[in-house]
Design a protein around this motif. Structure first.
Motif: not given
Length: 285
Positions: A23-29, A62-68
């Motif tokens: 996920k390109h290290n997208a961060l979930r909360f 890549s920022g926040h995981d927008y689905n999360d």
């Protein structure tokens, strides 16, 4: 136990690793919460003098995981397709205050933190790079504040820091346009300290960390505390107190029909297509 965040130790140098490479290290909360928890553990470890913040795989973050994020903010339809009740300002402010505190933890870390940046660095990933002590990037790294195109338009968590790093005009340009720039431009703009060939990235970061680790433990912590006091005089904490309110307001806008609404497009065509439509909307006609 989550493996989204890893900790590696080697003598006085510790590595705090974001580990969602697919996920390109997208961060979930929850990932960001855990990242800060591990940061605090390293701050409390007397054997650690300096911390490297990095991402596994092709990208830094890549920022926040927008689905999360949509789920966390209560914006996802129920399993029966019913539209959720609009979240209260109270719940939004509570969630965003927590996010602001997480970013603030990196800004005011008790120990020096170096960001090691490759691939994609946007949104929350770029916030972390802007907030830590030092950053070294691959020439080929791709930076942007493209998340501003979701309705924030220059409203962010840590404007004081961004103005100090970039200067007022450059900060406004980076935030309002959301254009992508590479590692060389990141060095020229002041987002990172050095831009190096990707093959040299890890070695350069390690060398810097080892050089910093030559300082006495108490000297590093004292120097960091003095830096924090200097930042306080420039609005270091105030920016986060203001920032979480701004984020709640900026992500709860009324959009006109001719204005791009990411959440509306996401509900119609999915996250990937909504991002593609966003880029089309903001491209020069």
């Amino acid at each position: 136990m989550s493996t989204a965040i890893l900790v590696e130790r080697e003598g006085p140098v510790a590595k705090l690793v974001m580990n969602r490479p697919e996920k390109h290290n997208a961060l979930r909360f929850a990932d960001l919460d855990l990242l800060v928890e591990k940061l605090h553990e390293l701050e409390d470890d007397d054997d650690v003098k300096v911390i490297i913040l990095k991402g596994n795989g092709r990208s830094f973050c890549s920022g926040h995981d927008y689905n999360d994020a949509a789920k966390s903010y209560g914006l996802e339809p129920g399993s029966d397709g019913t539209k959720p009740r609009r979240p209260s300002q109270r719940s939004r402010l509570s969630r965003d205050r927590k996010l602001g505190e997480n970013y603030k933890a990196f800004h005011f870390s008790l120990k020096p933190v170096i960001a090691q940046v490759q691939g994609v660095c946007t949104g929350a990933g770029m916030y972390l790079v802007e907030l830590v002590d030092l950053a070294i990037a691959a020439d080929t790294a791709r930076f942007s504040h493209a998340e501003q195109r979701l309705g924030l338009a220059g409203n962010t968590w840590h404007l004081n820091t961004q103005i100090l790093e970039y200067g007022p005009k450059r900060a406004r340009e980076i935030l309002l346009l959301g254009d992508e720039f590479d590692g060389r431009d990141a060095e020229r703009f002041g987002a990172v300290n050095r831009s190096v060939p990707e093959a040299d990235l890890e070695g350069t970061v390690q060398e810097w960390a080892e050089r910093i680790a030559q300082h006495p433990r108490d000297a590093l912590v004292t120097g960091r505390a003095m830096w924090q006091q200097a930042m306080e005089s420039l609005g270091g904490s105030e920016q986060f107190a203001r920032g979480y309110v701004g984020h709640t307001l900026g992500t709860n806008l009324r959009f006109e029909e001719d204005e791009f609404n990411f959440l509306r497009e996401r509900s119609r065509s999915g996250t990937k297509n909504a991002f593609a439509q966003r880029e089309g909307h903001y491209s020069v006609k």
